[in-house]
Design an enzyme around this catalytic site. Structure first.
Site, PDB file in Angstrom:
ATOM      1  NE  ARG A 109      -3.824  -2.085   0.110  1.00 24.44           N
ATOM      2  CZ  ARG A 109      -3.458  -3.259  -0.401  1.00 24.44           C
ATOM      3  NH1 ARG A 109      -2.313  -3.389  -1.047  1.00 24.44           N
ATOM      4  NH2 ARG A 109      -4.246  -4.295  -0.306  1.00 24.44           N
TER       5      ARG A 109
ATOM      6  CD  GLU B 226      -6.114   1.091   2.086  1.00 24.95           C
ATOM      7  OE1 GLU B 226      -5.865   0.104   2.787  1.00 24.95           O
ATOM      8  OE2 GLU B 226      -6.837   1.047   1.081  1.00 24.95           O
TER       9      GLU B 226
ATOM     10  CB  SER C  17      -9.172  -1.300   4.079  1.00 18.41           C
ATOM     11  OG  SER C  17      -9.557  -2.535   3.546  1.00 18.41           O
TER      12      SER C  17
HETATM   13  C1  LIG Z   1     -15.765  -0.189  -1.525  1.00 24.54           C
HETATM   14  C2  LIG Z   1     -14.280   0.022  -1.695  1.00 24.54           C
HETATM   15  C3  LIG Z   1     -13.424  -1.059  -1.786  1.00 24.54           C
HETATM   16  C4  LIG Z   1     -12.044  -0.868  -1.957  1.00 24.54           C
HETATM   17  N1  LIG Z   1     -11.232  -1.965  -2.038  1.00 24.54           N
HETATM   18  C5  LIG Z   1      -9.907  -1.805  -2.202  1.00 24.54           C
HETATM   19  C6  LIG Z   1      -9.046  -2.942  -2.283  1.00 24.54           C
HETATM   20  O1  LIG Z   1      -9.483  -4.084  -2.261  1.00 24.54           O
HETATM   21  N2  LIG Z   1      -7.716  -2.726  -2.408  1.00 24.54           N
HETATM   22  C7  LIG Z   1      -7.186  -1.472  -2.473  1.00 24.54           C
HETATM   23  O2  LIG Z   1      -5.960  -1.366  -2.591  1.00 24.54           O
HETATM   24  N3  LIG Z   1      -7.974  -0.384  -2.403  1.00 24.54           N
HETATM   25  C8  LIG Z   1      -9.315  -0.508  -2.269  1.00 24.54           C
HETATM   26  N4  LIG Z   1     -10.119   0.589  -2.176  1.00 24.54           N
HETATM   27  C9  LIG Z   1      -9.528   1.932  -2.220  1.00 24.54           C
HETATM   28  C10 LIG Z   1      -9.568   2.629  -3.603  1.00 24.54           C
HETATM   29  O3  LIG Z   1     -10.562   2.077  -4.411  1.00 24.54           O
HETATM   30  C11 LIG Z   1      -8.230   2.544  -4.326  1.00 24.54           C
HETATM   31  O4  LIG Z   1      -7.217   3.150  -3.573  1.00 24.54           O
HETATM   32  C12 LIG Z   1      -8.293   3.220  -5.713  1.00 24.54           C
HETATM   33  O5  LIG Z   1      -7.122   2.943  -6.434  1.00 24.54           O
HETATM   34  C13 LIG Z   1      -8.486   4.738  -5.632  1.00 24.54           C
HETATM   35  O6  LIG Z   1      -8.731   5.199  -6.934  1.00 24.54           O
HETATM   36  P1  LIG Z   1      -9.509   6.526  -7.222  1.00 24.54           P
HETATM   37  O7  LIG Z   1      -9.463   6.725  -8.690  1.00 24.54           O
HETATM   38  O8  LIG Z   1     -10.857   6.483  -6.617  1.00 24.54           O
HETATM   39  O9  LIG Z   1      -8.601   7.596  -6.471  1.00 24.54           O
HETATM   40  P2  LIG Z   1      -9.054   8.937  -5.746  1.00 24.54           P
HETATM   41  O10 LIG Z   1      -9.798   8.585  -4.510  1.00 24.54           O
HETATM   42  O11 LIG Z   1      -9.733   9.842  -6.692  1.00 24.54           O
HETATM   43  O12 LIG Z   1      -7.647   9.534  -5.343  1.00 24.54           O
HETATM   44  C14 LIG Z   1      -6.852   8.888  -4.372  1.00 24.54           C
HETATM   45  C15 LIG Z   1      -5.489   9.620  -4.308  1.00 24.54           C
HETATM   46  O13 LIG Z   1      -4.822   9.455  -5.547  1.00 24.54           O
HETATM   47  C16 LIG Z   1      -4.579  10.727  -6.158  1.00 24.54           C
HETATM   48  N5  LIG Z   1      -4.755  10.531  -7.595  1.00 24.54           N
HETATM   49  C17 LIG Z   1      -5.791   9.972  -8.252  1.00 24.54           C
HETATM   50  N6  LIG Z   1      -5.525   9.906  -9.570  1.00 24.54           N
HETATM   51  C18 LIG Z   1      -4.292  10.438  -9.744  1.00 24.54           C
HETATM   52  C19 LIG Z   1      -3.448  10.655 -10.872  1.00 24.54           C
HETATM   53  N7  LIG Z   1      -3.807  10.313 -12.115  1.00 24.54           N
HETATM   54  N8  LIG Z   1      -2.238  11.221 -10.666  1.00 24.54           N
HETATM   55  C20 LIG Z   1      -1.846  11.583  -9.416  1.00 24.54           C
HETATM   56  N9  LIG Z   1      -2.594  11.420  -8.322  1.00 24.54           N
HETATM   57  C21 LIG Z   1      -3.813  10.844  -8.495  1.00 24.54           C
HETATM   58  C22 LIG Z   1      -5.577  11.682  -5.529  1.00 24.54           C
HETATM   59  O14 LIG Z   1      -5.098  13.020  -5.572  1.00 24.54           O
HETATM   60  C23 LIG Z   1      -5.636  11.137  -4.117  1.00 24.54           C
HETATM   61  O15 LIG Z   1      -4.527  11.611  -3.389  1.00 24.54           O
HETATM   62  C24 LIG Z   1     -11.504   0.437  -2.017  1.00 24.54           C
HETATM   63  C25 LIG Z   1     -12.387   1.540  -1.931  1.00 24.54           C
HETATM   64  C26 LIG Z   1     -13.754   1.329  -1.776  1.00 24.54           C
HETATM   65  C27 LIG Z   1     -14.677   2.517  -1.703  1.00 24.54           C
END
Ligand SMILES: Cc1cc2nc3c(=O)[nH]c(=O)nc-3n(C[C@H](O)[C@H](O)[C@H](O)COP(=O)(O)OP(=O)(O)OC[C@H]3O[C@@H](n4cnc5c(N)ncnc54)[C@H](O)[C@@H]3O)c2cc1C
Length: 384
Positions: A184, A376, A262
């Protein structure tokens, strides 16, 4: 490029909390994304990049700067001589390797929905990300916290990450080894805000079969032994079924999924710290607020981690510290009724409500076991 003013950020996050953004710009091409970032940086304004909003907890006060939403699109199979998506200050790619008989190199724009890429991979017979089915959010965020689930991590299949370096004002191509991936964590998380991810090049295996099933529960559901391989679509279906049972697949009608997944990472510690944890857990047996069962020694979950360290399970610690499923109900913020590791918005929670609950759990686990849980999701304009 689309621009909006004073939009509520709660509408862009899966936790559905967060106040207004002074300005929101939506970038639909890689060039637009770079232009939008440069414009904000030139104006010396605060910048927040948002993609799927599934790992973000934004303050109730909102964000007093520009939010750039990543909606770039494009999935292409890399062949010798093919170019990166978009043209913004593009470097010539080297060393990634192109698709061969055994492997396929797939370049995906940052704004592509991650699970759509998994669906495509399963349909095409590209193996290596099937266990990451159902994770919300976009491709560009996956390297940031090295997303992982059910025994797979994106670090295992990332060949390169192409980024806009805000400090040097240029595009860089980082090879897997440069990304400093660990559990992570990555270079992108360590240097928070410096790099905007433009696209990711994945090296997947051409195979109708999944990677080895690494997770015991999943193997049991599939009726196979841990380490076996199964057809890609079966692996995906089994992962989605497990995730749904835990409230880890987004469902607008189910408040258990109004979360960031998480909320705490699994603690990684030295063997000495783990021994101290085991001692604390044992001492709690029979105590009034101790573990429910006093039968036999308490087994604190233990997994090997790199560098001789040990990983334990945050959900176990939370549960054993007295915070069971649904803890906090009928309040506006509560633990999921399906999984103690997800802090959820029951419909009317504010960011402040979520953080009160998060602090209570973090402090409760620390009091019980001496372990400091680390959050996280990325907290914006607020802290734990
Ligand atoms: C129901 C649920 C289940 C989940 N299960 C998992 C799991 O099993 N495993 C896991 O690892 N995670 C899990 N997550 C967490 C999450 O889905 C991941 O971390 C995912 O990769 C976040 O992507 P996002 O596009 O929504 O990022 P965002 O929430 O939009 O952004 C997260 C961070 O990344 C940055 N960011 C986003 N895109 C970029 C980019 N292109 N360049 C630079 N910075 C950027 C943002 O500024 C922010 O700091 C879960 C979340 C939920 C709600």
């Amino acid at each position: 490029m689309r621009e909006e003013q004073d939009l509520l950020l709660s509408g862009l996050t899966t936790m559905r909390v967060g106040g207004p953004a002074r300005r929101l710009v939506t970038a639909e091409t890689t060039d637009e994304l770079v232009d939008a970032i440069c414009e904000v940086d030139d104006a010396e304004e605060p910048l927040l990049v948002v993609a799927g909003g599934s790992n973000l907890v934004i303050a109730d006060e909102g964000f007093a700067g520009s939010v750039v939403r990543v909606r770039t699109r494009g999935i292409s199979v890399e062949t010798a001589g093919s170019h990166a998506l978009g043209s913004a200050n593009c470097e010539v790619l080297t060393d990634a390797g192109s698709s061969t008989g055994a492997n396929v190199m797939v370049r995906v724009a940052a704004g592509e929905v991650w699970d759509d890429v998994v669906v495509r991979a399963v349909a095409e017979g590209w193996s290596g990300i099937e266990a990451l089915s159902g994770i919300p959010g976009c491709v560009g965020a996956t390297p940031i916290q090295n997303v992982g689930a059910y025994g797979q991590e994106v670090a295992q299949v990332i060949a390169q990450v192409r980024v806009w370096d805000r400090r040097e004002q240029r595009v860089h191509v980082l090879a897997n080894a440069d990304c400093q991936f660990t559990y992570r964590h990555s270079l992108f998380k360590a240097r928070h805000g410096r790099y905007v991810i433009l696209d990711v090049l994945f090296r997947l295996r051409r195979s109708a079969l999944s990677g080895p099933i690494a997770y015991a529960d999943l193997a049991r559901d599939l009726g196979v032994e841990a380490g076996d391989r199964v057809p890609l679509d079966e692996a995906r279906a089994a992962v989605l079924a497990q995730r749904r049972r835990r409230g880890m697949v987004l469902d607008a009608t189910d408040h258990d999924t109004w979360s960031c997944g998480s909320f705490f990472t699994n603690p990684v510690m030295s063997t000495a710290s783990y021994a101290a944890l085991e001692h604390r857990a044992q001492a709690r047996v029979g105590a009034a607020d101790g573990p429910a069962s006093a039968e036999g020694p308490v087994r604190v979950p233990r997994f090997d981690a790199p560098d001789g360290q040990v990983k334990t399970v945050a959900a176990w610690l939370i549960d054993q510290a007295g915070f069971g499923k649904g803890y906090g109900l009928p309040g506006p913020a509560a633990l999921s009724t399906k999984h103690v590791l997800a802090l959820t918005n029951r419909g009317s929670a504010t960011t402040a409500d979520i953080l009160v609950l998060a602090r209570e759990i973090r402090d409760g686990v620390h009091d019980a076991f001496g372990v400091s849980l680390v959050s996280e999701p990325v907290l914006v304009g607020t802290s734990l």
